[in-house]
Design a protein around this motif. Sequence first.
Motif, PDB file in Angstrom:
ATOM      1  N   ARG A  17      -3.981 -11.567  -1.393  1.00  0.00           N
ATOM      2  CA  ARG A  17      -4.745 -12.821  -1.198  1.00  0.00           C
ATOM      3  C   ARG A  17      -3.877 -14.023  -1.577  1.00  0.00           C
ATOM      4  N   ASN A  18      -3.207 -13.890  -2.751  1.00  0.00           N
ATOM      5  CA  ASN A  18      -2.325 -14.989  -3.185  1.00  0.00           C
ATOM      6  C   ASN A  18      -1.229 -15.236  -2.171  1.00  0.00           C
ATOM      7  N   PHE A  19      -0.672 -14.121  -1.705  1.00  0.00           N
ATOM      8  CA  PHE A  19       0.425 -14.236  -0.748  1.00  0.00           C
ATOM      9  C   PHE A  19      -0.042 -14.938   0.523  1.00  0.00           C
ATOM     10  N   ARG A  20      -1.280 -14.545   0.978  1.00  0.00           N
ATOM     11  CA  ARG A  20      -1.808 -15.159   2.197  1.00  0.00           C
ATOM     12  C   ARG A  20      -2.026 -16.660   2.002  1.00  0.00           C
ATOM     13  N   ARG A  21      -2.534 -17.013   0.801  1.00  0.00           N
ATOM     14  CA  ARG A  21      -2.768 -18.435   0.526  1.00  0.00           C
ATOM     15  C   ARG A  21      -1.445 -19.209   0.554  1.00  0.00           C
ATOM     16  N   ILE A  22      -0.440 -18.631  -0.100  1.00  0.00           N
ATOM     17  CA  ILE A  22       0.866 -19.304  -0.130  1.00  0.00           C
ATOM     18  C   ILE A  22       1.447 -19.402   1.278  1.00  0.00           C
ATOM     19  N   MET A  23       1.261 -18.301   2.042  1.00  0.00           N
ATOM     20  CA  MET A  23       1.771 -18.300   3.420  1.00  0.00           C
ATOM     21  C   MET A  23       1.130 -19.419   4.233  1.00  0.00           C
ATOM     22  N   LEU A  24      -0.221 -19.548   4.098  1.00  0.00           N
ATOM     23  CA  LEU A  24      -0.928 -20.560   4.884  1.00  0.00           C
ATOM     24  C   LEU A  24      -0.483 -21.965   4.483  1.00  0.00           C
ATOM     25  N   MET A  25      -0.303 -22.155   3.161  1.00  0.00           N
ATOM     26  CA  MET A  25       0.133 -23.474   2.697  1.00  0.00           C
ATOM     27  C   MET A  25       1.529 -23.784   3.237  1.00  0.00           C
ATOM     28  N   THR A  26       2.421 -22.789   3.126  1.00  0.00           N
ATOM     29  CA  THR A  26       3.791 -22.986   3.600  1.00  0.00           C
ATOM     30  C   THR A  26       3.793 -23.274   5.092  1.00  0.00           C
ATOM     31  N   MET A  27       2.920 -22.530   5.812  1.00  0.00           N
ATOM     32  CA  MET A  27       2.882 -22.725   7.260  1.00  0.00           C
ATOM     33  C   MET A  27       2.395 -24.132   7.589  1.00  0.00           C
ATOM     34  N   GLY A  28       1.386 -24.592   6.816  1.00  0.00           N
ATOM     35  CA  GLY A  28       0.877 -25.949   7.026  1.00  0.00           C
ATOM     36  C   GLY A  28       1.998 -26.963   6.847  1.00  0.00           C
ATOM     37  N   ILE A  29       2.761 -26.784   5.749  1.00  0.00           N
ATOM     38  CA  ILE A  29       3.862 -27.719   5.477  1.00  0.00           C
ATOM     39  C   ILE A  29       4.896 -27.653   6.614  1.00  0.00           C
ATOM     40  N   PHE A  30       5.174 -26.428   7.066  1.00  0.00           N
ATOM     41  CA  PHE A  30       6.158 -26.290   8.138  1.00  0.00           C
ATOM     42  C   PHE A  30       5.654 -26.862   9.456  1.00  0.00           C
ATOM     43  N   TRP A  31       4.346 -26.770   9.675  1.00  0.00           N
ATOM     44  CA  TRP A  31       3.797 -27.382  10.889  1.00  0.00           C
ATOM     45  C   TRP A  31       3.960 -28.895  10.839  1.00  0.00           C
ATOM     46  N   LEU A  32       3.686 -29.464   9.667  1.00  0.00           N
ATOM     47  CA  LEU A  32       3.884 -30.907   9.543  1.00  0.00           C
ATOM     48  C   LEU A  32       5.346 -31.254   9.803  1.00  0.00           C
ATOM     49  N   LEU A  38       0.804  -1.220   0.000  1.00  0.00           N
ATOM     50  CA  LEU A  38       0.000   0.000   0.000  1.00  0.00           C
ATOM     51  C   LEU A  38       0.841   1.276   0.000  1.00  0.00           C
ATOM     52  N   THR A  39       2.122   1.131   0.362  1.00  0.00           N
ATOM     53  CA  THR A  39       2.949   2.341   0.487  1.00  0.00           C
ATOM     54  C   THR A  39       3.005   3.128  -0.821  1.00  0.00           C
ATOM     55  N   SER A  40       3.215   2.410  -1.936  1.00  0.00           N
ATOM     56  CA  SER A  40       3.371   3.135  -3.204  1.00  0.00           C
ATOM     57  C   SER A  40       2.041   3.765  -3.623  1.00  0.00           C
ATOM     58  N   THR A  41       0.915   3.065  -3.303  1.00  0.00           N
ATOM     59  CA  THR A  41      -0.411   3.615  -3.621  1.00  0.00           C
ATOM     60  C   THR A  41      -0.640   4.905  -2.829  1.00  0.00           C
ATOM     61  N   ASP A  42      -0.311   4.836  -1.520  1.00  0.00           N
ATOM     62  CA  ASP A  42      -0.502   6.018  -0.672  1.00  0.00           C
ATOM     63  C   ASP A  42       0.336   7.189  -1.185  1.00  0.00           C
ATOM     64  N   GLN A  43       1.511   6.873  -1.663  1.00  0.00           N
ATOM     65  CA  GLN A  43       2.387   7.909  -2.190  1.00  0.00           C
ATOM     66  C   GLN A  43       1.730   8.568  -3.417  1.00  0.00           C
ATOM     67  N   THR A  44       1.166   7.695  -4.275  1.00  0.00           N
ATOM     68  CA  THR A  44       0.502   8.196  -5.481  1.00  0.00           C
ATOM     69  C   THR A  44      -0.647   9.144  -5.104  1.00  0.00           C
ATOM     70  N   PRO A  47      -5.322  -5.024  -7.889  1.00  0.00           N
ATOM     71  CA  PRO A  47      -4.150  -5.889  -8.110  1.00  0.00           C
ATOM     72  C   PRO A  47      -3.402  -6.170  -6.810  1.00  0.00           C
ATOM     73  N   GLN A  48      -3.258  -5.118  -5.971  1.00  0.00           N
ATOM     74  CA  GLN A  48      -2.548  -5.329  -4.696  1.00  0.00           C
ATOM     75  C   GLN A  48      -3.319  -6.304  -3.809  1.00  0.00           C
ATOM     76  N   LYS A  49      -4.670  -6.107  -3.764  1.00  0.00           N
ATOM     77  CA  LYS A  49      -5.498  -6.986  -2.920  1.00  0.00           C
ATOM     78  C   LYS A  49      -5.370  -8.431  -3.381  1.00  0.00           C
ATOM     79  N   SER A  50      -5.400  -8.618  -4.709  1.00  0.00           N
ATOM     80  CA  SER A  50      -5.319 -10.014  -5.172  1.00  0.00           C
ATOM     81  C   SER A  50      -3.925 -10.573  -4.911  1.00  0.00           C
ATOM     82  N   ALA A  51      -2.892  -9.708  -5.018  1.00  0.00           N
ATOM     83  CA  ALA A  51      -1.537 -10.180  -4.688  1.00  0.00           C
ATOM     84  C   ALA A  51      -1.470 -10.584  -3.222  1.00  0.00           C
TER      85      ALA A  51
END
Length: 443
Positions: free
Chosen positions: A168-183, A41-47, A162-166
């Motif tokens: 969302r994707n990032f959160r999904r990847i984070m959750l998946m990675t965290m799941g794998i790391f928990w295992l 959001l930083t670059s958007t706020d700057q804009t 675009p930022q929101k969808s990025a």
Amino acid sequence: MSNKANRSQWWRLFLSSFVGFALIFILLGIIVFVLFSRAMLTSTDQTLRVERSARLAGPPHRMTQRDTQQKQQPNKGGSAHPFMTTTLVFNSKGKIINQAQLGSRYDSLKDIQLHRSEVGQLKSIVVGGKYNFRTLLTKVPQSNNDRSLAGRYLLIMENIDPQKSAMRNFRRIMLMTMGIFWLLSILISVWLSRLTMRPILKSWGRQTEFVGNAAHELRTPLTIIQNKLELLLTKPNDKIIDQAENIAIANSESQRLQKLTHDLLALARSDSNTLQTNFERTEVADFLSRTVEPYTEIAASQGKQLVLTPITPFKATLDQNLIHQLMNILIDNAMKYSPQGSTITISAKIIGRKWQLVVADQGIGIAPDQRRHIFDRFYRIDSSRSRQTGGNGLGLSIAHWIVDLHHGTIGVRDNQPQGSQFVTTLPLTPPTSLPTRHKTVKG
Ligand code: ADP
């Protein structure tokens, strides 16, 4: 501690490391996600801020370059973003007054309310239920160049889909990675808790075995003494001479008990590391001849010969009491396990920065597969024979401990043509580092 207690201890260890890992991962995830969202959001706020400056300083109610571009590329179809950036102009009553410039976009934007208290604040809003915008509300001063905007409110809006969808994707990847790391952390926690429990279980097992063996060893002489005393009580009128044999047996068993408790105490001290050692520079040849001398007569009384080979004088640092005890054990064993008429030879020599003490006998010898075990507590190759000779299987484990305290090694090899040689190698000056393990010297 029962198996159940072991298991609950294991569970505790497992859970604590798993919870630890989980907390670290959650914290890491939250920090990374927050930092990522902020950076997004930083670059958007700057804009938005740049846009605000342009609006306030620019010519009367001009369109920005981006507004113009978007107006030239009208929205085709309903699902694409209708616009990327735009500005709503509110009058002091909260009514949108730049409807004409907004064109078709007005339909999506007309429900946006003016919140005067949010002047100067950056906010994220959703328009038409699906478009995400970052907004900056500003109040145009009365003194503004552009009189048509003076006293109005400008809501500068930047699309952040675009930022929101990025995100969302990032959160999904984070959750998946965290799941794998928990295992993974479950596996690591299982491995870690097993690793931690192993020495505890081992020492617990040894302790239980030791106590069991000690109790067993104590019980036998106690039972014999008790039997003999009960027998004496049934014959109160007998003279001592009549019961001499029973009394002698009780006496020898009580001596056995005394030796056993003495040995157990030594081992308990070795386990708790409470022994105070007294290392001193010692003339080894003199010390050995003093130690061996009393045994010469005992050996002779058993029809055996004890020989101390001439030793080239040298000095070594040792605890005389402990090495004396070591010699007692080795000579005692050599005499116990060798026949009448045999010779027991004791020799010592320097090898580099160490010195070696060898006690050799012409006795029954020790089979190669037994050599590893004879230093274990309560281990006896032939327990019935050992009992006859008064052995309890603790002598060599005490010898091993004494050698460890001196940072040396002890092992056994064949004596030629018959018997065994106990070889003790000790440093001339024991270092202060941890003790080493005993090893079997190959003959
Ligand atoms: P113990 O009190 O039974 O002698 P040790 O720990 O001193 O116990 O010795 C363990 C076992 O090693 C003995 O029971 C015996 O079988 C064997 N052993 C020890 N020394 C000798 C030796 N010099 N010759 C033959 N066997 C020996």
